[in-house]
Scaffold this motif. Structure first.
Motif, short mmCIF file in Angstrom:
data_model
loop_
_atom_site.label_atom_id
_atom_site.label_comp_id
_atom_site.label_asym_id
_atom_site.label_seq_id
_atom_site.Cartn_x
_atom_site.Cartn_y
_atom_site.Cartn_z
N ALA A 41 30.39 -2.21 23.31
CA ALA A 41 30.32 -0.78 23.52
C ALA A 41 30.08 -0.03 22.21
CB ALA A 41 31.61 -0.29 24.16
N ALA A 42 29.30 1.04 22.29
CA ALA A 42 29.00 1.86 21.11
C ALA A 42 28.68 3.29 21.56
CB ALA A 42 27.83 1.28 20.33
N THR A 43 29.01 4.25 20.70
CA THR A 43 28.69 5.64 20.97
C THR A 43 28.72 6.41 19.66
OG1 THR A 43 29.21 7.55 22.39
CG2 THR A 43 31.07 6.42 21.35
N SER A 44 28.35 7.67 19.69
CA SER A 44 28.38 8.50 18.49
C SER A 44 28.65 9.95 18.87
CB SER A 44 27.07 8.41 17.71
OG SER A 44 25.99 8.89 18.47
N VAL A 45 29.39 10.63 17.99
CA VAL A 45 29.66 12.06 18.16
C VAL A 45 29.52 12.69 16.78
CG1 VAL A 45 31.35 13.81 18.75
CG2 VAL A 45 31.23 11.73 20.11
N GLY A 46 28.58 13.62 16.64
CA GLY A 46 28.35 14.25 15.35
C GLY A 46 27.95 13.21 14.31
N THR A 47 28.70 13.16 13.22
CA THR A 47 28.38 12.24 12.13
C THR A 47 29.14 10.92 12.24
OG1 THR A 47 30.09 13.23 10.73
CG2 THR A 47 27.85 14.12 10.54
N VAL A 48 29.89 10.75 13.31
CA VAL A 48 30.68 9.53 13.49
C VAL A 48 30.05 8.62 14.54
CG1 VAL A 48 32.89 8.60 14.28
CG2 VAL A 48 32.84 10.58 12.75
N LYS A 49 29.92 7.36 14.19
CA LYS A 49 29.44 6.35 15.12
C LYS A 49 30.54 5.31 15.32
CE LYS A 49 24.67 6.74 13.45
NZ LYS A 49 23.55 6.02 12.76
N VAL A 50 30.75 4.92 16.56
CA VAL A 50 31.73 3.89 16.90
C VAL A 50 30.99 2.75 17.56
CG1 VAL A 50 33.89 3.37 18.08
CG2 VAL A 50 33.46 5.69 17.24
N GLN A 51 31.10 1.56 17.00
CA GLN A 51 30.34 0.41 17.49
C GLN A 51 31.24 -0.81 17.63
OE1 GLN A 51 27.04 -0.20 14.83
NE2 GLN A 51 26.09 1.76 15.29
N ASN A 52 30.71 -1.80 18.36
CA ASN A 52 31.36 -3.11 18.51
C ASN A 52 32.80 -2.98 19.00
OD1 ASN A 52 29.02 -4.30 17.41
ND2 ASN A 52 29.78 -3.99 15.34
N VAL A 53 32.99 -2.17 20.03
CA VAL A 53 34.34 -1.90 20.53
C VAL A 53 34.70 -2.88 21.64
CG1 VAL A 53 35.90 -0.17 21.46
CG2 VAL A 53 33.98 0.53 20.01
N ASN A 54 35.88 -3.50 21.51
CA ASN A 54 36.42 -4.39 22.54
C ASN A 54 37.94 -4.30 22.54
OD1 ASN A 54 33.76 -6.27 21.73
ND2 ASN A 54 34.28 -6.26 23.91
N VAL A 55 38.52 -4.56 23.68
CA VAL A 55 39.96 -4.83 23.75
C VAL A 55 40.08 -6.35 23.83
CG1 VAL A 55 42.08 -4.58 25.08
CG2 VAL A 55 40.47 -2.67 24.91
N ILE A 56 40.80 -6.94 22.89
CA ILE A 56 40.90 -8.41 22.82
C ILE A 56 42.32 -8.82 23.14
CG2 ILE A 56 40.50 -10.44 21.39
CD1 ILE A 56 38.63 -8.81 19.67
N THR A 57 42.45 -9.67 24.16
CA THR A 57 43.76 -10.12 24.62
C THR A 57 44.05 -11.53 24.10
OG1 THR A 57 42.80 -11.05 26.64
CG2 THR A 57 43.50 -8.75 26.71
N GLN A 58 45.23 -12.04 24.47
CA GLN A 58 45.59 -13.41 24.10
C GLN A 58 44.59 -14.40 24.70
OE1 GLN A 58 48.22 -14.30 22.12
NE2 GLN A 58 48.76 -12.16 21.82
N ALA A 59 44.30 -15.45 23.95
CA ALA A 59 43.35 -16.46 24.43
C ALA A 59 43.87 -17.16 25.68
CB ALA A 59 43.07 -17.48 23.32
N ASP A 60 45.18 -17.44 25.71
CA ASP A 60 45.80 -18.08 26.86
C ASP A 60 46.20 -17.00 27.86
OD1 ASP A 60 47.29 -19.45 28.71
OD2 ASP A 60 48.64 -20.41 27.26
N THR A 61 45.67 -17.08 29.07
CA THR A 61 45.95 -16.05 30.06
C THR A 61 47.42 -16.01 30.46
OG1 THR A 61 45.33 -17.59 31.83
CG2 THR A 61 43.61 -16.12 30.99
N GLU A 62 48.16 -17.09 30.20
CA GLU A 62 49.57 -17.12 30.55
C GLU A 62 50.46 -16.69 29.39
OE1 GLU A 62 50.54 -17.71 33.60
OE2 GLU A 62 48.46 -18.03 34.20
N ALA A 63 49.86 -16.49 28.22
CA ALA A 63 50.65 -16.19 27.03
C ALA A 63 51.08 -14.73 27.01
CB ALA A 63 49.85 -16.50 25.77
#
Length: 216
Positions: A41-63
């Motif tokens: 995901a990426a977006t921009s507002v004015g002079t600010v750009k936000v890129q490479n956005v993710n929510v990253i969880t634990q690798a083990d789904t049971e952890a």
């Protein structure tokens, strides 16, 4: 050139072009082949750009453990921006921000960038990782900046695997193993002597001999 030769040359060219096109598509759709980061995901507002956005969880789904927000913020303006908060609309979870130095404001320098996630970078930790988001979903995220205000977008929720492994959260420490030494409970141990304190138990004699008195 005869008509048959021309037709043969055109057919060979068409086949070769098709093979090249298929090969290019196969490489382009496989991020591992080209060693490039998947689209995020990426977006921009004015002079600010936000890129490479993710929510990253634990690798083990049971952890159990936290999740993190990973992103890169660019500031094309002439003044520093402070990232004041990150919120996840639709949830009650809190996102804890920490500067790369460990203390102080999380800033996006003028003409520079801020990286969230990964060793040596600032961090945005979601303590209630499993409550916040589920792998594969799109989670709305709002970055609140001191000058630009709110910058919102939807980010994919992914486990800390593959490319995302180095940007993901740490797992909670494992619980210590229970002690193998039994605790004292105050109950006598089976087979233990019950001789009152201060008396020496008889050895080598039968119980009758040990308790008999001396006769005249």
């Amino acid at each position: 050139m005869s008509r048959s030769l021309r037709h043969g040359a055109l057919a060979a060219t068409a086949i070769a072009f098709s093979i090249v096109s298929l090969s290019a598509c196969a490489a382009g759709n496989n991020a591992e082949t080209l060693k490039v980061r998947p689209d995020n995901a990426a977006t921009s507002v004015g002079t600010v750009k936000v890129q490479n956005v993710n929510v990253i969880t634990q690798a083990d789904t049971e952890a159990e453990g936290p999740a993190v927000v990973a992103a890169t913020l660019f500031n094309d303006g002439t003044e520093n921006e402070v990232l004041e908060s990150i919120t996840l609309p639709g949830t009650d979870v809190q996102v804890k921000l920490q500067a790369a130095q460990g203390s102080g404001p999380v800033e996006v320098p003028a003409g520079g960038r801020l990286v969230l996630g990964g060793e040596g970078n600032a961090s945005a930790v979601i303590a209630e990782g499993r409550e916040a988001a589920q792998d594969g979903n799109v989670q709305q995220i709002v970055f609140k900046l001191s000058r630009t205000g709110d910058v919102g977008l939807g980010a994919t929720v992914v486990p800390a695997e593959g490319y995302y492994k180095d940007f993901g959260p740490s797992a909670l420490p494992a619980s210590p193993a229970p002690s193998a030494t039994p605790e004292a409970t105050g109950s006598p141990t089976p087979g233990a002597s019950e001789t009152p304190a201060g008396e020496t138990p008889a050895t080598g004699d039968s119980p009758e001999t040990a308790t008999a008195g001396t006769t005249g």
